[in-house]
Design a protein around this motif. Sequence first.
Motif, mmCIF file in Angstrom:
data_model
loop_
_atom_site.group_PDB
_atom_site.id
_atom_site.type_symbol
_atom_site.label_atom_id
_atom_site.label_comp_id
_atom_site.label_asym_id
_atom_site.label_seq_id
_atom_site.Cartn_x
_atom_site.Cartn_y
_atom_site.Cartn_z
ATOM 1 N N ASN B 2 0.842 -1.186 0.000
ATOM 2 C CA ASN B 2 0.000 0.000 0.000
ATOM 3 C C ASN B 2 0.883 1.244 0.000
ATOM 4 N N ILE B 3 0.770 2.025 -1.037
ATOM 5 C CA ILE B 3 1.586 3.237 -1.108
ATOM 6 C C ILE B 3 0.700 4.425 -0.765
ATOM 7 N N PRO B 4 0.923 5.057 0.367
ATOM 8 C CA PRO B 4 0.019 6.124 0.804
ATOM 9 C C PRO B 4 0.002 7.292 -0.187
ATOM 10 N N HIS B 5 -1.100 7.894 -0.308
ATOM 11 C CA HIS B 5 -1.293 9.123 -1.096
ATOM 12 C C HIS B 5 -1.040 8.943 -2.581
ATOM 13 N N LEU B 6 -0.841 7.713 -3.051
ATOM 14 C CA LEU B 6 -0.437 7.570 -4.444
ATOM 15 C C LEU B 6 -1.519 8.076 -5.412
ATOM 16 N N THR B 7 -2.772 7.859 -5.052
ATOM 17 C CA THR B 7 -3.831 8.331 -5.953
ATOM 18 C C THR B 7 -3.742 9.834 -6.133
ATOM 19 N N SER B 8 -3.587 10.528 -5.036
ATOM 20 C CA SER B 8 -3.506 11.988 -5.137
ATOM 21 C C SER B 8 -2.311 12.408 -5.965
ATOM 22 N N ILE B 9 -1.209 11.675 -5.779
ATOM 23 C CA ILE B 9 -0.014 12.017 -6.547
ATOM 24 C C ILE B 9 -0.287 11.858 -8.035
ATOM 25 N N VAL B 10 -0.932 10.745 -8.383
ATOM 26 C CA VAL B 10 -1.219 10.495 -9.794
ATOM 27 C C VAL B 10 -2.183 11.547 -10.347
ATOM 28 N N ILE B 11 -3.095 11.971 -9.507
ATOM 29 C CA ILE B 11 -4.036 12.995 -9.992
ATOM 30 C C ILE B 11 -3.313 14.315 -10.239
ATOM 31 N N PHE B 12 -2.493 14.711 -9.281
ATOM 32 C CA PHE B 12 -2.014 16.097 -9.336
ATOM 33 C C PHE B 12 -0.648 16.290 -9.964
ATOM 34 N N LEU B 13 0.069 15.194 -10.238
ATOM 35 C CA LEU B 13 1.345 15.362 -10.937
ATOM 36 C C LEU B 13 1.180 16.139 -12.250
ATOM 37 N N PRO B 14 0.197 15.794 -13.073
ATOM 38 C CA PRO B 14 0.050 16.564 -14.312
ATOM 39 C C PRO B 14 -0.240 18.039 -14.036
ATOM 40 N N MET B 15 -0.955 18.318 -12.966
ATOM 41 C CA MET B 15 -1.234 19.714 -12.635
ATOM 42 C C MET B 15 0.057 20.438 -12.296
ATOM 43 N N VAL B 16 0.914 19.757 -11.558
ATOM 44 C CA VAL B 16 2.237 20.340 -11.252
ATOM 45 C C VAL B 16 2.977 20.572 -12.565
ATOM 46 N N GLY B 17 2.857 19.587 -13.443
ATOM 47 C CA GLY B 17 3.493 19.734 -14.749
ATOM 48 C C GLY B 17 2.960 20.935 -15.496
ATOM 49 N N ALA B 18 1.665 21.171 -15.364
ATOM 50 C CA ALA B 18 1.068 22.320 -16.046
ATOM 51 C C ALA B 18 1.673 23.616 -15.541
ATOM 52 N N LEU B 120 -3.397 20.154 -21.989
ATOM 53 C CA LEU B 120 -3.424 18.691 -21.951
ATOM 54 C C LEU B 120 -3.164 18.171 -20.543
ATOM 55 N N LEU B 121 -2.195 18.820 -19.890
ATOM 56 C CA LEU B 121 -1.850 18.354 -18.538
ATOM 57 C C LEU B 121 -2.997 18.604 -17.563
ATOM 58 N N VAL B 122 -3.599 19.783 -17.660
ATOM 59 C CA VAL B 122 -4.733 20.082 -16.784
ATOM 60 C C VAL B 122 -5.853 19.065 -17.031
ATOM 61 N N LEU B 123 -6.058 18.784 -18.314
ATOM 62 C CA LEU B 123 -7.095 17.828 -18.691
ATOM 63 C C LEU B 123 -6.860 16.474 -18.032
ATOM 64 N N GLN B 124 -5.605 16.072 -18.023
ATOM 65 C CA GLN B 124 -5.321 14.754 -17.442
ATOM 66 C C GLN B 124 -5.643 14.727 -15.954
ATOM 67 N N THR B 125 -5.312 15.818 -15.264
ATOM 68 C CA THR B 125 -5.679 15.887 -13.846
ATOM 69 C C THR B 125 -7.191 15.766 -13.680
ATOM 70 N N GLY B 126 -7.910 16.463 -14.535
ATOM 71 C CA GLY B 126 -9.369 16.422 -14.438
ATOM 72 C C GLY B 126 -9.912 15.020 -14.633
ATOM 73 N N VAL B 127 -9.418 14.347 -15.674
ATOM 74 C CA VAL B 127 -9.958 13.017 -15.975
ATOM 75 C C VAL B 127 -9.611 12.029 -14.868
ATOM 76 N N THR B 128 -8.352 12.062 -14.436
ATOM 77 C CA THR B 128 -7.959 11.144 -13.368
ATOM 78 C C THR B 128 -8.794 11.404 -12.127
ATOM 79 N N GLY B 129 -9.050 12.688 -11.850
ATOM 80 C CA GLY B 129 -9.872 13.036 -10.704
ATOM 81 C C GLY B 129 -11.276 12.470 -10.819
ATOM 82 N N VAL B 130 -11.844 12.552 -12.003
ATOM 83 C CA VAL B 130 -13.194 12.011 -12.201
ATOM 84 C C VAL B 130 -13.233 10.532 -11.834
ATOM 85 N N PHE B 131 -12.226 9.804 -12.298
ATOM 86 C CA PHE B 131 -12.248 8.359 -12.089
ATOM 87 C C PHE B 131 -11.981 7.961 -10.639
ATOM 88 N N THR B 132 -11.332 8.828 -9.883
ATOM 89 C CA THR B 132 -10.909 8.399 -8.555
ATOM 90 C C THR B 132 -11.712 9.040 -7.424
#
Lengths: 665, 556
Positions: B2-18, B120-132
């Motif tokens: 179990n890797i803590p906070h990984l979902t949040s990391i996956v969601i917001f990494l693209p936002m950081v990239g943006a 594109l990066l913002v979009l990815q954060t949005g989509v990942t957020g929807v799914f999670t």
Amino acid sequence: MNASTLIPVILLLPLAGALFCGLVGLFVPALRQREGLIGVVGTAMVIVPFLAVLYLFLNFDGGAIVVEFYTWMAAGDLSVAFAYRVDQLSLVMTLVVTGVGGLIHLYSIGYMHGDPGYWRFFAYLNLFIFAMLNLVLGDNLVVLFLGWEGVGLCSYLLIGFWYTDLKNSAAANKAFIMNRVGDFCFLLAMFLLFRELGSLDFDVLLVQGPSLDEGVLYLTVFLLFMGATGKSAQIPLFTWLPDAMAGPTPVSALIHAATMVTSGLYLLARFSPLVLAAEGIMAFIAIIGALTAIMAATIAITQNDIKKVLAYSTVSQLGFMFLATGVGAFFVAIFHVVMHAFFKGCLFLGSGSVIHAMHDVEHQLSQKLEPEGHTGKFDPQDMRTMGGLKKFMPSTRITFLIATLAIAGIPLLSGFFSKDEILFRAFESASTNDYGMLVWIVGMVTAFLTAVYMIRAYVLTFEGEPRWPKADTIQPHESPWTMTLPLWVLAILSIVGGYIGLPGVFAHGDWNLIHHYLGESFGGPLAEVHGEAHVALSTEWILLALGAAIAIAGVALGWYWYSKHGPAFDDRLRSRFGRLYRAAEGKYFVDEAYEKVIVKPLIVGAEKGLAPFDTYVVDGLVNAVAFITRGLSFVLKYIQTGVVQIYAMAIVIGVILVLAMMMFG
Amino acid sequence: MNIPHLTSIVIFLPMVGAILTILARRTEQVKWVALVVTSVTFLASLGLYVGFDPGISTASSPQMGDVALWFPVAFDIKYFVGIDGLNLLLVLLTTLLGPIVILSSWTSIKEHQKAYYTLLLVLQTGVTGVFTSYDLFLFYVFFELTLIPMYFIIGIWGGENRIYAAFKFIIYTLVGSLLMLVALLALGFMAGDAINGGVFTTDWYKLVSYNIPVSSQGWLFLLFALAFAIKIPLFPLHTWLPDAHVQAPTGGSVILAGVLLKMGTYGLVRFCLPLFPVASQKYAMMFAVLAVIGILYAALVCRAQTDVKKLVAYSSVSHLGFVVLGIFAFNVEAMQGALIQMVNHGISTGALFLIVGMMYERRHTRLMKDYGGIAKSVPILSFFMIFAVLASAGLPGLNGFVGEFLILIGAFKSSVLGSPMLVALATTGVILAAVYLLWMVYRIFWGSLENEENASMADLNGREIGLLVPLVLLMIILGVAPNPFLEKSEPAVRDLLELIESKRAAAESESSLEFEYRYADTPEFRVPEIDEAALKAARKITGASAEETESSFGLK
């Protein structure tokens, strides 16, 4: 070595060959023309599995072996594994697929020489073997279906192999789509069986299937049969097979004669316990088979393209096999599948050898005629411009003749035994059903026609004098040994193959090896009719003699007619039979009917109906809503004048209205 | 693991990239930042796959997630994300397509590159957020967040008619999502009153534990389902899709078909079915019929197209019809098929759009009649296209078959639908798919090369091959070994169907619900402390008693 080590070898080598030839050809252009490398690898990847199958066959002790690799997909009650079954039926089929397949690979080394798509050809051919092995070895319906659709794909790719001519690609599309119609029925049969029995494994289906509710059972067998009509080119889904001759000739031999088109028979044989329990559908199968057999035979007489004759002949012979299935003689159907693979494979490869030579004639012709500026239209597959080839191609001629006599049913050759067994079983079944006599008569007529059209093809091609232009100076040549060797092997098998199924008049059927191998009463997987049907020994002899007489009569008459009159005899037939001949010549206009009734309405409906409907009605409504909204805003914006007095006025009016409603309401 | 906070990391990494791309000086840097960030995100998401334990029931908790109160005063709205069997594969699909889309745009996007990659990066954060999201309100926010970047991507980098398409896209989907907002608010208050001490709640776990009165289920379900149906899109709400696809740049089309449409089908699975079990079964037949009409109708319309991109767009409508059919069959086989088919469709249709884009980049035309015979000039491109076509046509051994087969075999035996004839009709879709796809191949790839421009087309370069190879490999892997993936979602699907069934049974017998969802009291999901002042404020607004409010926050 046992089955669990050999089955992966048998399955994966052809796949590896396909990957090798395909990837090398696609990504390493320098190796594309290394024909030696590609041809040898491609062929070895089929020959080695053949040897492995042979080993399994020789060491087989009678009990079915199931080799399971891993679970393919599982969800809810459904669990499907990559599991393969080695039993008598799959061994026979696998021997044919890899054996005849190996010979045809060998043949292709020479036949495809110089073709820029050499690598593609061997990649597709290897992939086909892989798919076909899944089809015949799979231990559940889904793995069988994987092979079923896989061979359809390879058929598509190989029919359209010479894709620069759109005619070939159109034939490929037709084959794939028609097969998909059959596959649709196959899918429904799977859905139905799964809903009823909760599994798609053969063990469950074959044991519990026969005791299904009658309606469900009939529907299932009907759907399986409809699936088979697609792959095995029966009425109503047969019209793709003649068009499929657009592919290279080894493909016609391997896929469209010896192996893929027999998979429908395999399917019904595999499910013989269910088929046998669905009597009404058996009648349907027998009648469709008989009709297909005679219909295709009459068309075959009228064709001038050598491959078209063989194509319709294949449709007709497959009809015979379904006839056998319909009277419950499953092992006889499989017997004929094997014999047909020998003689029809030989015939197709022989025709390929002829076409190869006629291409050479065409080539020489174009060089000769070049000064005059035109080469004319020369069709290397038209038998009317052949003739006299026996002088130039002795091996091709002898082997073609042997195979012709075998398919015609000349006594003591392979086709005689298998075809007579079919007709005998039909006759025998007539004592217990209503349709046996009918299909027997149709079968006898078809047997006569078969002898005639095959000897016609042989005579027009090899006998008489050459009929191509400038025949005095242009001489074709015999094909190389890689092509004639497979011809000889198949010709010899066409002679001796039949002895694995000697008829019941000898030693009460004790010498019918294939019956003993496959039949349920001897521990094999194919169900058999148990019952009172019985025919006296004397009747058996009479039937046998009748079959032989019909074949000999057909061959003799055909030989006489066509060696005396040449292609001109067709004109006599045309004037003699008039409308019937023209109908047969026009393939009974089935293609035209499908085009008019199904294809055209669908396409025109889509183009002129649904697509505009989508644009103007469905989307039109959406745009109308948007337009109205915009229009309203256009009007309503005038209310928003920004003049405070008007707003105040509106408020006052509103308050008065509300008060009025409260007082009088 | 179990890797803590990984979902949040996956969601917001693209936002950081943006943010990084905005800060970047040169456009060349922008591309590389985007590529690196999306690749790292993908690698991180592999951690989700590896770490996910299907044995832990969704009913007990989502995994590797986070929870935090968002408006801790008056509303029980949470930042609540995590992974379970229903969304795991969709998250992976999203993160996989991320770098592929960036690479596919490498040379085709020439203007405003910075803005493009940022969006594109913002979009990815949005989509990942929807799914999670495990909070309906949070889901809604992410759902809307995806609209804006997509709107600009179509409107700025699109084709000739891009403004119309962009407007149509955003207005059509906005109408749907605003209706969903209405339903969401109503639902939040209803649930709040009934089970949450009068505090508005959108916590998924609380919502699904609450059996909404049957009388309200119908209209709430329809409002949600309408928003999702537009997104999918379900016939007859599909006409925004061909326009959006044809006008969108390649990258936009890939994201749109690959993941954005799945927000609709995922929404049905995650929210519509468990929240409104009675209504969703009542309307199941209606949706199944629309789905089947969509399958056949769109397939036939495909056959009439002259524009290859439009053909692929309509094929999406047809394929997603299968997914909807599977969802409304209410059994494990079909639901599993629907989930895996969402992924399959993303892969194969994504590949089709990518290759169409590569063709467009070379020939600047999407009309099939302008091609013909290019199998000879571009064999590698042809290979990939035909491979993707076969996957899309549902050839056994490739991915499309697995999904369609499970959906159809499940729907056939579905007792909720109870209509094998309807499923048989849907199955004719496999014939029609072959008809239009092979026809497309026929017109573009076969025949003789008559046009000089076609004869001199350049075959795929290393970058293009590189971005297609992973997709092709996945088509094979998901085709011959889908089971490891199916195993990840099967327990969650079983839970979901069991929940639906017990809620439906409870509603029918008007008894209380026996099947309760409650996330585990693990450290990551422990609701943060709320101070006394906030609680007081909450009580003031909601008028609820102290005990009720406290218990609603899980404090007692």
